[in-house]
Motif scaffolding. Sequence first.
Motif, PDB file in Angstrom:
ATOM      1  N   MET A   1       0.843  -1.181   0.000  1.00 21.67           N
ATOM      2  CA  MET A   1       0.000   0.000   0.000  1.00 21.67           C
ATOM      3  C   MET A   1       0.885   1.241   0.000  1.00 21.67           C
ATOM      4  N   VAL A   2       0.567   2.197  -0.851  1.00 22.14           N
ATOM      5  CA  VAL A   2       1.362   3.410  -0.936  1.00 22.14           C
ATOM      6  C   VAL A   2       0.850   4.420   0.067  1.00 22.14           C
ATOM      7  N   THR A   3       1.742   4.995   0.828  1.00 20.25           N
ATOM      8  CA  THR A   3       1.365   6.067   1.742  1.00 20.25           C
ATOM      9  C   THR A   3       2.311   7.216   1.545  1.00 20.25           C
ATOM     10  N   ASN A   4       1.869   8.406   1.987  1.00 14.35           N
ATOM     11  CA  ASN A   4       2.693   9.598   1.873  1.00 14.35           C
ATOM     12  C   ASN A   4       2.780  10.279   3.220  1.00 14.35           C
ATOM     13  N   ASN A   5       3.881  11.041   3.433  1.00 14.10           N
ATOM     14  CA  ASN A   5       3.951  11.813   4.666  1.00 14.10           C
ATOM     15  C   ASN A   5       3.015  13.001   4.579  1.00 14.10           C
ATOM     16  N   ALA A 214      -3.999  -9.534  -8.410  1.00 12.32           N
ATOM     17  CA  ALA A 214      -4.533 -10.871  -8.116  1.00 12.32           C
ATOM     18  C   ALA A 214      -4.598 -11.725  -9.366  1.00 12.32           C
ATOM     19  N   ARG A 215      -5.017 -11.117 -10.477  1.00 10.24           N
ATOM     20  CA  ARG A 215      -5.153 -11.883 -11.725  1.00 10.24           C
ATOM     21  C   ARG A 215      -3.801 -12.380 -12.225  1.00 10.24           C
ATOM     22  N   ARG A 216      -2.774 -11.555 -12.073  1.00  6.23           N
ATOM     23  CA  ARG A 216      -1.449 -11.919 -12.578  1.00  6.23           C
ATOM     24  C   ARG A 216      -0.581 -12.601 -11.517  1.00  6.23           C
ATOM     25  N   GLY A 217      -1.083 -12.667 -10.292  1.00  2.00           N
ATOM     26  CA  GLY A 217      -0.336 -13.319  -9.230  1.00  2.00           C
ATOM     27  C   GLY A 217       0.901 -12.547  -8.809  1.00  2.00           C
ATOM     28  N   ARG A 218       0.855 -11.224  -8.924  1.00  2.00           N
ATOM     29  CA  ARG A 218       2.013 -10.415  -8.559  1.00  2.00           C
ATOM     30  C   ARG A 218       1.933 -10.007  -7.095  1.00  2.00           C
ATOM     31  N   ARG A 219       3.109  -9.914  -6.490  1.00  5.16           N
ATOM     32  CA  ARG A 219       3.201  -9.447  -5.110  1.00  5.16           C
ATOM     33  C   ARG A 219       3.151  -7.916  -5.090  1.00  5.16           C
ATOM     34  N   ASP A 220       2.421  -7.374  -4.126  1.00  7.46           N
ATOM     35  CA  ASP A 220       2.307  -5.918  -3.988  1.00  7.46           C
ATOM     36  C   ASP A 220       3.553  -5.391  -3.268  1.00  7.46           C
ATOM     37  N   PRO A 221       4.319  -4.477  -3.862  1.00  8.21           N
ATOM     38  CA  PRO A 221       5.502  -3.943  -3.176  1.00  8.21           C
ATOM     39  C   PRO A 221       5.120  -3.257  -1.856  1.00  8.21           C
ATOM     40  N   THR A 222       6.084  -3.208  -0.965  1.00  2.27           N
ATOM     41  CA  THR A 222       5.858  -2.568   0.338  1.00  2.27           C
ATOM     42  C   THR A 222       5.997  -1.055   0.191  1.00  2.27           C
ATOM     43  N   PRO A 223       5.480  -0.284   1.153  1.00  2.00           N
ATOM     44  CA  PRO A 223       5.680   1.172   1.128  1.00  2.00           C
ATOM     45  C   PRO A 223       7.152   1.554   1.053  1.00  2.00           C
ATOM     46  N   ALA A 224       8.017   0.810   1.755  1.00  2.00           N
ATOM     47  CA  ALA A 224       9.457   1.109   1.728  1.00  2.00           C
ATOM     48  C   ALA A 224      10.018   0.913   0.325  1.00  2.00           C
ATOM     49  N   GLN A 225       9.549  -0.089  -0.388  1.00  2.00           N
ATOM     50  CA  GLN A 225      10.030  -0.313  -1.744  1.00  2.00           C
ATOM     51  C   GLN A 225       9.596   0.810  -2.689  1.00  2.00           C
ATOM     52  N   GLY A 294      13.742   0.013 -11.074  1.00  2.00           N
ATOM     53  CA  GLY A 294      12.759  -1.034 -10.794  1.00  2.00           C
ATOM     54  C   GLY A 294      13.300  -2.141  -9.928  1.00  2.00           C
ATOM     55  N   ARG A 295      14.628  -2.190  -9.785  1.00  2.00           N
ATOM     56  CA  ARG A 295      15.207  -3.239  -8.908  1.00  2.00           C
ATOM     57  C   ARG A 295      14.689  -3.129  -7.486  1.00  2.00           C
ATOM     58  N   HIS A 296      14.241  -1.919  -7.092  1.00  2.00           N
ATOM     59  CA  HIS A 296      13.744  -1.741  -5.716  1.00  2.00           C
ATOM     60  C   HIS A 296      12.386  -2.401  -5.514  1.00  2.00           C
ATOM     61  N   LEU A 297      11.714  -2.748  -6.610  1.00  2.03           N
ATOM     62  CA  LEU A 297      10.398  -3.382  -6.495  1.00  2.03           C
ATOM     63  C   LEU A 297      10.467  -4.901  -6.570  1.00  2.03           C
TER      64      LEU A 297
END
Length: 298
Positions: A1-5, A214-225, A294-297
């Motif tokens: 989930m993306v969050t902002n300060n 969900a359809r593509r089976g991809r993992r959701d990156p973390t806020p830190a990523q 993109g390596r961070h993701l």
Amino acid sequence: MVTNNASRRPRRWGWLTAVAVVAGTAALASGATAQESAVEDVPPYTNPRLAEQDLAWSEENLEAAKRRLAQRTQEFDLLVSEASDLVGLEQSLVNDVIEARNRAAEFLVVSYMTGRFGALTAELLALEHLIDALYLQNLVAARATAIADAYSDYDRLLAEAGDRLLFVLDRIEVVHRDIQLAHRDIPLLEERLAEARWVASVAGIHGEAEAELARRGRRDPTPAQWEALRQCEASGNYLVNTGNGYYGAYQFDQPTWESVGGTGRPHWAEPVVQDARARLLYARRGWQPWPICGRHLR
């Protein structure tokens, strides 16, 4: 989930905590209780369900406020009309009472000056038949009684009309205050609804991204990523325009930005919108749109 300060959060949300306690919307309290969880420090940008609930609540409250204003305006007009009628009625009653008092006073004066039978004494003495004299004597007495009864009725009606007028005037004051509050609150509720629609639109992008993940089976990156990606691409600057055709914190080019539903230049969009569209892009294509950072993701 993306969050902002807090510094990157759109300023438009800051006033919502004040709107949550808008005066004059007590009739809407039942909806407010169900919505408390959706009005938080961080709006439900990434939660479509909460965003839709918030939108429905905002629409309901605005419509209820408009209905209340219409009802109060109609009531105000009726009360003003009734007050006008009552004022006219009271003036009419006052005039009638004054007339009744004058007639009674004249009758008493004439009776005192001319004798027992009042103004008709001379006529009574000239009558040939005593029965006629007695009839006219009763007629005079009946006239005096009628005047007294009329005065009593007018006095009672005047008191009743006065009490009703006082009630109507008090009610006019209350209704007028409600109308003033509605005129103040409705623009705030309209702003609240516009904000809820905007939040729902952002949450809709996240909803599409979640379905795609969900359809593509991809993992959701973390806020830190995501933060690492932004730092790598644009030093975390959502407003950057490098001048080489790449814009914003995620360095979208224009075709890619439009492919995920973006309009205008990417760096013109608010941070949460850039976040949502970057997440949708990742859901569709993974880390590849950012060949180096993109390596961070991964």
